[in-house]
Enzyme design. Structure first.
Site, mmCIF file in Angstrom:
data_model
loop_
_atom_site.group_PDB
_atom_site.id
_atom_site.type_symbol
_atom_site.label_atom_id
_atom_site.label_comp_id
_atom_site.label_asym_id
_atom_site.label_seq_id
_atom_site.Cartn_x
_atom_site.Cartn_y
_atom_site.Cartn_z
ATOM 1 N N CYS A 279 0.813 -1.228 0.000
ATOM 2 C CA CYS A 279 0.000 0.000 0.000
ATOM 3 C C CYS A 279 0.841 1.271 0.000
ATOM 4 O O CYS A 279 0.632 2.178 -0.817
ATOM 5 C CB CYS A 279 -0.989 -0.020 1.157
ATOM 6 S SG CYS A 279 -0.254 0.122 2.801
ATOM 7 N N HIS A 327 -2.642 1.454 6.961
ATOM 8 C CA HIS A 327 -2.989 1.336 5.534
ATOM 9 C C HIS A 327 -3.130 2.733 4.940
ATOM 10 O O HIS A 327 -3.464 3.687 5.641
ATOM 11 C CB HIS A 327 -4.284 0.548 5.355
ATOM 12 C CG HIS A 327 -4.546 0.145 3.937
ATOM 13 N ND1 HIS A 327 -3.825 -0.838 3.305
ATOM 14 C CD2 HIS A 327 -5.433 0.622 3.018
ATOM 15 C CE1 HIS A 327 -4.257 -0.975 2.061
ATOM 16 N NE2 HIS A 327 -5.229 -0.099 1.865
ATOM 17 N N HIS A 339 -5.814 1.985 -4.153
ATOM 18 C CA HIS A 339 -4.916 1.418 -3.149
ATOM 19 C C HIS A 339 -4.505 0.007 -3.546
ATOM 20 O O HIS A 339 -5.102 -0.609 -4.434
ATOM 21 C CB HIS A 339 -5.567 1.422 -1.764
ATOM 22 C CG HIS A 339 -6.683 0.426 -1.590
ATOM 23 N ND1 HIS A 339 -6.905 -0.245 -0.413
ATOM 24 C CD2 HIS A 339 -7.647 -0.016 -2.449
ATOM 25 C CE1 HIS A 339 -7.955 -1.044 -0.536
ATOM 26 N NE2 HIS A 339 -8.419 -0.939 -1.764
#
Length: 366
Positions: A279, A327, A339
């Site tokens: 990510c 994240h 993402h």
């Protein structure tokens, strides 16, 4: 929150439009039971009665797998941070080593000069130059000797001073090197521990998923998408789309274009492209392509980059998710973000509100 009929109608419509834009298929109402209610009968190969899922419902498998991947992602940040520290410490040790080599060369030269001065004094019978000066009976030579003696004394003091300073510098370098080596050892230990934790959690999650039959794996994916759609609809229902910015800066636009070009590429732990990403590897590379260097990890991106209000975010901004900042995704407009979700998934477009938002950062804030 907008409570008037107009705001709610628009936000629900926007949620529906975003779901369609993302190409997420509708899930039949009977596909998954609500928590605490009886679920559908398991298909061949296991399910709720204990086959492939070992007695767990698909919802429980989803929660455990999701939790494992999130914990692995959090540990990945610790791993990447330790790796960055290790790289900095190795550079510091190399810099110290170069300084030591330079100081040692200078020390060798100074000692050589000191030895030459000692040998010159020995050839003079061991008598100090000042004593020989006062024994000289020639007035002219005496005055010349005074000048030379002062220069010699100054040179001697200068040489001794440089020897002392150089030796002190070498001692400092030795202490600094020892300290950096200790820090390096700690960073290596932290990195190794974090990697071990990551691999353990990833292996556990992958084992759980591998036990599912093909149709169960597809239902698990649909369950993930269903939960994400529900969270996105709830987020949009606040009327947030009325507040969000739509225009990206030139640099933010380049970052978004880069992220879009990576759609469909696999998530791989620790990867920073060009073929696979995690990510924060994706967001770092996107902003690097736009001309702005940003930290490697989502936690460092959250800690170090300028923060902006969620209502003020614009395309190119980074959305940090979960309380531990484990994240990150890039906002691309219209309530959506790009993402790299987790292992077994690909870089994709998702709802910006599909996960709990910690906050928003802006790499090109002035």
């Amino acid at each position: 929150m907008r409570r008037d009929g107009r705001g709610r109608g628009v936000s629900v419509a926007a949620a529906t439009a975003l779901v369609c834009a993302l190409g997420l298929s509708a899930v039949p109402e009977a596909a998954y039971a609500a928590p605490g209610e009886p679920g559908p009968a398991p298909g061949p190969g296991g399910g709720a009665d204990g086959g492939a899922t070992g007695g767990q419902s698909l919802e429980e498998v989803h929660q455990e797998v999701d939790g494992l991947y999130r914990k692995a992602e959090s540990a990945t940040d610790a791993y990447n941070l330790a790796r960055e520290k290790q790289a900095r410490q190795e550079k510091a040790i190399l810099k110290i080593a170069r300084a030591v080599v330079k100081a040692q060369k200078e020390m060798a030269g100074l000692r050589k000069r000191a030895g030459a001065m000692a040998r010159a004094q020995y050839r003079g019978g061991g008598m100090p130059a000042e004593a020989r000066l006062f024994l000289n009976g020639d007035p002219g030579e005496f005055l010349d000797g005074v000048t030379l003696a002062r220069k010699g004394e100054k040179a001697t003091h200068g040489l001794i001073g440089r020897l002392e300073r150089t030796q002190a510098a070498l001692d400092r370098y030795a202490d600094s090197a020892s300290l950096e080596w200790e820090r390096l050892d700690r960073s290596r230990a932290k990195k190794a521990a974090a990697k071990k934790e990551i691999l353990r959690k990833l292996a556990r999650a992958q084992r759980l998923e591998s036990r599912l039959a093909k149709d169960e794996r597809e239902r698990l994916r649909q369950l993930e998408e269903d939960k994400a759609r529900g969270a996105q609809a709830k987020w949009l229902d606040t009327g947030i789309l009325w507040e969000l910015g739509s225009g990206a800066t030139a640099m933010g636009g380049r970052a978004v274009d880069f992220a879009r070009a990576q759609l469909g590429k696999n998530y791989v732990w620790g990867a920073v492209g060009p073929d696979t990403y995690d990510c924060s590897g994706l967001t770092q590379r996107a902003w690097s392509a736009a001309g702005r260097a940003i930290p490697r990890t989502s936690q460092e991106q959250w800690r170090l980059l300028p923060k902006v209000s969620t209502k003020a975010m614009r395309p190119g901004d980074l959305i940090i998710y979960f309380r531990d900042a484990s994240h990150v995704g890039m906002y691309v407009g219209s309530g959506a973000m790009i993402h790299a979700p987790r292992p077994g998934r690909q870089v994709t477009v998702a709802g910006a509100g599909s996960m709990p938002i910690l906050g928003v950062v802006r790499p090109d804030a002035r």
